[in-house]
Write a protein that holds these residues in place. Structure first.
Motif, short mmCIF file in Angstrom:
data_model
loop_
_atom_site.label_atom_id
_atom_site.label_comp_id
_atom_site.label_asym_id
_atom_site.label_seq_id
_atom_site.Cartn_x
_atom_site.Cartn_y
_atom_site.Cartn_z
N GLU A 138 -14.90 -14.49 -48.41
CA GLU A 138 -14.60 -15.67 -47.61
C GLU A 138 -13.11 -15.76 -47.32
OE1 GLU A 138 -17.89 -18.92 -49.21
OE2 GLU A 138 -15.83 -19.02 -49.93
N MET A 139 -12.80 -16.45 -46.22
CA MET A 139 -11.42 -16.82 -45.93
C MET A 139 -11.38 -18.31 -45.63
SD MET A 139 -9.65 -13.74 -43.92
CE MET A 139 -8.12 -14.66 -44.14
N GLN A 140 -10.53 -19.02 -46.36
CA GLN A 140 -10.38 -20.45 -46.22
C GLN A 140 -9.44 -20.79 -45.06
OE1 GLN A 140 -13.07 -21.12 -48.16
NE2 GLN A 140 -12.00 -22.92 -48.91
N PRO A 141 -9.35 -22.07 -44.67
CA PRO A 141 -8.44 -22.46 -43.58
C PRO A 141 -7.00 -22.02 -43.84
CG PRO A 141 -9.91 -24.27 -44.10
CD PRO A 141 -10.13 -23.23 -45.16
N ASP A 142 -6.35 -21.52 -42.79
CA ASP A 142 -4.91 -21.19 -42.80
C ASP A 142 -4.54 -20.11 -43.81
OD1 ASP A 142 -4.39 -23.18 -40.80
OD2 ASP A 142 -4.49 -24.70 -42.38
N ILE A 163 -12.08 -20.43 -38.82
CA ILE A 163 -11.52 -20.17 -37.50
C ILE A 163 -9.99 -20.24 -37.49
CG2 ILE A 163 -11.55 -22.57 -36.66
CD1 ILE A 163 -12.70 -21.33 -33.99
N THR A 164 -9.37 -20.91 -38.47
CA THR A 164 -7.91 -20.99 -38.54
C THR A 164 -7.30 -19.90 -39.43
OG1 THR A 164 -7.88 -22.53 -40.41
CG2 THR A 164 -7.98 -23.49 -38.18
N THR A 236 -19.41 -12.12 -40.47
CA THR A 236 -20.80 -12.47 -40.17
C THR A 236 -20.94 -13.93 -39.82
OG1 THR A 236 -21.24 -12.88 -42.53
CG2 THR A 236 -21.70 -10.67 -41.70
N GLU A 237 -19.87 -14.70 -40.11
CA GLU A 237 -19.89 -16.13 -39.80
C GLU A 237 -18.46 -16.63 -39.56
OE1 GLU A 237 -20.74 -20.27 -42.22
OE2 GLU A 237 -22.04 -18.54 -42.63
N ILE A 238 -18.25 -17.32 -38.45
CA ILE A 238 -16.97 -17.96 -38.16
C ILE A 238 -17.17 -19.45 -38.33
CG2 ILE A 238 -15.14 -18.35 -36.48
CD1 ILE A 238 -15.30 -15.47 -37.28
N GLY A 239 -16.44 -20.07 -39.27
CA GLY A 239 -16.63 -21.47 -39.57
C GLY A 239 -15.47 -22.34 -39.12
N ALA A 240 -15.76 -23.60 -38.87
CA ALA A 240 -14.72 -24.56 -38.49
C ALA A 240 -14.61 -25.69 -39.48
CB ALA A 240 -15.03 -25.11 -37.09
N SER A 241 -15.33 -25.60 -40.58
CA SER A 241 -15.26 -26.67 -41.59
C SER A 241 -15.34 -26.07 -42.98
CB SER A 241 -16.39 -27.67 -41.38
OG SER A 241 -17.64 -27.04 -41.49
#
Length: 241
Positions: A138-142, A163-164, A236-241
């Motif tokens: 996983e990659m978290q925001p920023d 996404i960020t 496999t997934e781009i998230g915004a939250s």
């Protein structure tokens, strides 16, 4: 020792010194343009857009997040339940450290990444171990996953990227050889690139991802757009939250 043998030894030593000087001069010649004219690309703080995705790569100036200290020089492992955060540069020997940590502290279901990259070989070994263990990456925001780090990201059975977050690739060094002839150093680079492409294919990632890496110099980074992450199956997934 005969005079002819002494002359032969001196000739061989002289040849080796000459080869070393030629390689040094070639390496210096390749580096002088970078020293005299370093990258003028924008920094990573500037958002990317199609056609504007090359950013300056300065890993020693990167921090772990807003208002925090510099990135650790080698990977740190921070467990929280079944989630492991891996942060910092990827140094030689980190794959073995990760293996030991996983055996001692695991199992984990997810690994969160924040790394400017580093040792390609260690990144590939870590990625393979993650896939064998059936762990999600996983990659978290920023956060950042640059240089060799995307190969760790690729190891996840699922690969979730906010996404960020910034995921980027560029040319790699596969070790520098100052003893053997230049063609041997070229062979080492080609062998390393071949290993990376084989690894990506094994992980189900489109090896065409490497076309961006091969044309981006080491002092810059090509930041992948969300649609590229999905096209190359790096996410496999781009998230915004």
């Amino acid at each position: 020792m005969t005079t002819s043998a002494q002359k032969a030894i001196r000739w061989i030593l002289g040849l080796q010194v000459g080869l070393a000087l030629l390689l040094f001069a070639g390496d210096l010649g390749a580096r002088i343009p970078q020293l005299l004219s370093p990258s003028v690309a924008p920094t990573l703080e500037r958002l990317v857009s199609p056609g504007d995705q090359t950013r300056r790569y300065a890993p020693r100036r990167m921090t772990t997040g807003p208002d925090t200290g510099p990135m650790p020089r080698r990977l740190t492992f921070q467990p929280f339940g079944d989630v492991l955060t891996m942060e910092g540069g990827i140094a030689a020997g980190d794959a073995a450290r990760f293996e030991d940590f996983l055996d001692r502290e695991g199992p984990f279901t997810r690994i969160r990444l924040n790394s400017p990259g580093g040792s390609v070989g260690d990144a590939l070994d870590i990625g393979r171990r993650i896939r064998d263990a059936g762990i999600i990456t996983e990659m978290q925001p920023d956060t950042f996953c640059l240089s060799a780090c995307p190969y760790i990201l690729a190891g996840g059975t699922e690969r979730r990227v906010h996404i960020t977050a910034s995921v980027g690739v560029h040319q790699h060094y596969f070790g520098e050889n100052i003893v053997l002839p230049a063609f041997t150093a070229v062979e080492d680079i080609q062998r390393g690139q071949g290993e990376v492409m084989t690894y990506l294919n094994d992980m189900g990632i489109d090896p065409l991802l490497m076309r961006h890496a091969l044309v981006t110099p080491p002092d810059e980074i090509y930041v992948l757009l969300p649609e590229e992450l999905e096209t190359y199956r790096l996410a496999t997934e781009i998230g915004a939250s």
